[in-house]
Design an enzyme around this catalytic site. Structure first.
Site, short mmCIF file in Angstrom:
data_model
loop_
_atom_site.label_atom_id
_atom_site.label_comp_id
_atom_site.label_asym_id
_atom_site.label_seq_id
_atom_site.Cartn_x
_atom_site.Cartn_y
_atom_site.Cartn_z
N TYR A 161 0.85 -1.19 0.00
CA TYR A 161 0.00 0.00 0.00
C TYR A 161 0.88 1.24 0.00
CZ TYR A 161 -3.77 3.25 0.98
OH TYR A 161 -4.68 4.28 0.87
N ASP A 246 9.07 4.30 0.42
CA ASP A 246 7.87 4.80 1.09
C ASP A 246 8.09 4.70 2.60
OD1 ASP A 246 5.40 5.20 2.23
OD2 ASP A 246 4.29 4.11 0.68
N LYS A 273 1.84 10.64 7.55
CA LYS A 273 1.48 10.29 8.94
C LYS A 273 2.20 11.14 9.98
CE LYS A 273 -0.08 5.63 7.78
NZ LYS A 273 -1.51 5.84 7.63
N1 PLP Z 1 2.06 4.79 2.10
C1 PLP Z 1 1.94 4.00 3.17
C2 PLP Z 1 3.02 3.02 3.49
C3 PLP Z 1 0.81 4.10 3.99
O1 PLP Z 1 0.70 3.29 5.05
C4 PLP Z 1 -0.18 5.04 3.67
C5 PLP Z 1 -1.39 5.15 4.51
O2 PLP Z 1 -1.73 4.32 5.29
C6 PLP Z 1 0.00 5.85 2.55
C7 PLP Z 1 1.12 5.70 1.79
C8 PLP Z 1 -1.04 6.86 2.19
O3 PLP Z 1 -1.07 7.86 3.14
P1 PLP Z 1 -2.42 8.70 3.40
O4 PLP Z 1 -3.38 7.81 4.09
O5 PLP Z 1 -1.98 9.86 4.23
O6 PLP Z 1 -2.92 9.12 2.06
#
Ligand code: PLP
Length: 458
Positions: A161, A246, A273
């Site tokens: 994700y 990420d 986050k």
């Molecule tokens: N990347 C990772 C690893 C995440 O865990 C998340 C959200 O849970 C995101 C990207 C996306 O972030 P957002 O929820 O702030 O759009």
């Protein structure tokens, strides 16, 4: 009763106890669904039979609208590193709101201070830009990689994700996505060096970047194994493909992010986050020569501008609320208070929670896994070793549901998928409470596991 009947009966009992304790949340969901499909604006907050609605939070404790209190090990899917209503953030943001509107038509030096604090911590991030979510950060990081390399394809991790944006969304055949997502998105299983090497070699002339989390988060806190990240760094570099790390979830694991733990230097890093101190945030940054694509001063030398036209960079990035004074302040303070020592402390607490849960499984002879690193851990009710998305999917979902509701019943708030994310507001006492709750739930469930999932016993 056969296995299915045992599961059905246990689920009915646990659901019933939950509904008895949370009638106001149930009514709140009914009211919400009249105006909000699903009752909220975020799929991740939903679980069966319905989520609790929250009234307030303070430190590591939250209270739902029925007055039930919980110890918070959810922390908004890892985002609330300092827990709820963290006084330094509350005070500083209150002051900023009293001084400014929350969105301005001009920059403030608050943004520079925030960016400096972040860049100082992460060696590979020479410059950074901010947006309003991790998903946006992913969208912009992918666009940056495409613009810099002039290539279109993106390689990501199967089941990983990296946000809700089209290019990286999982699964690539979700409804509503353009067909190009399926042709432009390539995937490989996590922790599989051979697959990554093959796909990178075969597609290097079309591949803009590989995007990977340091530890798979949403799939269940699956750490990298056997030099996986180091290998990806080397292979992408050798093939002229950018590596986008990420760190939206993993950044909390080390003062310099998970990249410092494994000693890798990605070309670009995505953030989200925790870096917003509890406010909506995203960010991405990395090598200066790549990030310069966003610089209208440099862009002016390269783009023929007509007089009177607005300033142009080679790569467009807009956003009304980007890096507003509130998030810039909250983000800087959160980072300043997340010291190396505090990170080490909550990582150690996370490790003792994981060890405590593992010994419960072992004493009760329940074959299950606890994965993760430091302050992030995840339960998996499977006898298989969890190394990627597919192995994580072997977990018994109905059993996770019972454990989830059993923990809520005992005042422990975690996401339905079995994640524990510690905040700095947690101490040893709270870890002991969580371990005891886990022991009680698993002891209560053991006879059901013996009947419904005998393969997990032994
Ligand atoms: N990347 C990772 C690893 C995440 O865990 C998340 C959200 O849970 C995101 C990207 C996306 O972030 P957002 O929820 O702030 O759009």
């Amino acid at each position: 009763m056969n296995k299915q009947e045992v599961i059905k009966e246990a689920t009915r009992k646990y659901d019933e106890a939950y509904m008895k304790r949370t009638p106001k949340s149930r009514a709140a969901l009914e009211a919400a669904t009249r105006v909000l499909p699903g009752g909220d604006s975020r799929i991740a907050t939903f679980y069966y039979p319905y989520p609790i609605f929250l009234d307030k939070g303070n430190g590591c404790r939250i209270t739902d609208i029925d007055g039930n209190e919980y110890l918070d090990f959810h922390n908004c899917y890892t985002a609330l590193i300092h827990g709820h209503a963290y006084p330094p953030v509350v005070e500083a943001t209150r002051e900023v709101v009293g001084k400014f509107a929350t969105s301005l038509g001009a920059p403030t030096t608050l943004i520079t201070e925030w960016a400096e604090t972040l860049c100082k911590r992460v060696e590979s991030v020479e410059t950074v830009r901010f947006c309003n979510s991790g998903s946006e950060a992913g969208m912009m990081a992918m666009r940056t990689a495409r613009a810099f390399t002039g290539r279109n394809k993106i390689l990501k991790i199967e089941g990983g994700y990296n946000g809700a944006y089209d290019t990286v969304v999982h699964p690539p055949n979700s409804a509503g996505l353009p067909k190009s997502v399926q042709t432009d998105q390539l995937t490989v299983p996590f922790n599989d060096k051979e697959a990554a090497s093959r796909v990178i070699h075969e597609n290097k002339d079309e591949l803009a970047c590989m995007v990977v989390e340091g530890m798979m988060g949403a799939a269940g806190q699956i750490p990298p194994q056997n030099g996986y990240l180091e290998y990806l760094r080397k292979t992408t570099q050798e093939n002229g493909v950018l590596l986008v790390l990420d760190e939206v979830m993993c950044f909390r694991l080390d003062y310099g992010g998970i990249q410092r733990i494994y000693g890798i230097k990605p070309d670009l890093t995505m953030f989200g986050k925790i870096i917003g101190g509890g406010f909506p945030v995203g960010g991405w940054g990395g090598r200066k020569e790549i990030m310069e694509l966003f610089d209208p001063i440099k862009g002016k030398e390269l783009i023929q501008e007509s007089p009177g036209l607005p300033a142009m960079a080679r790569l467009f990035h807009g956003g009304t609320f980007n890096a507003n004074p509130v998030v810039a302040t909250a983000g800087r303070i959160m980072l300043e208070h997340l010291t190396e020592k505090e990170i080490e402390r909550i990582n150690r607490l996370g490790e003792s929670l994981a060890a405590g849960i593992k010994s419960i499984f072992s004493n009760l002879k329940i074959k299950s896994q606890v994965t993760g690193l430091g302050s992030l851990l995840n339960l998996h009710f499977t006898q298989e070793s969890v190394v990627d998305f597919k192995t994580a999917q072997t977990g018994r979902k109905e059993l996770m549901h019972l454990v989830h509701l059993g923990l809520l019943e005992r005042g422990i708030f975690i996401p339905a998928r079995g994640l524990f994310a510690l905040s700095t507001q947690i101490g040893e006492k709270e870890i002991d409470v969580a371990i005891k709750a886990m022991e009680d739930v698993m002891t209560e469930l053991k006879p059901i596991i013996e009947e419904a999932w005998p393969e997990l016993i032994g």
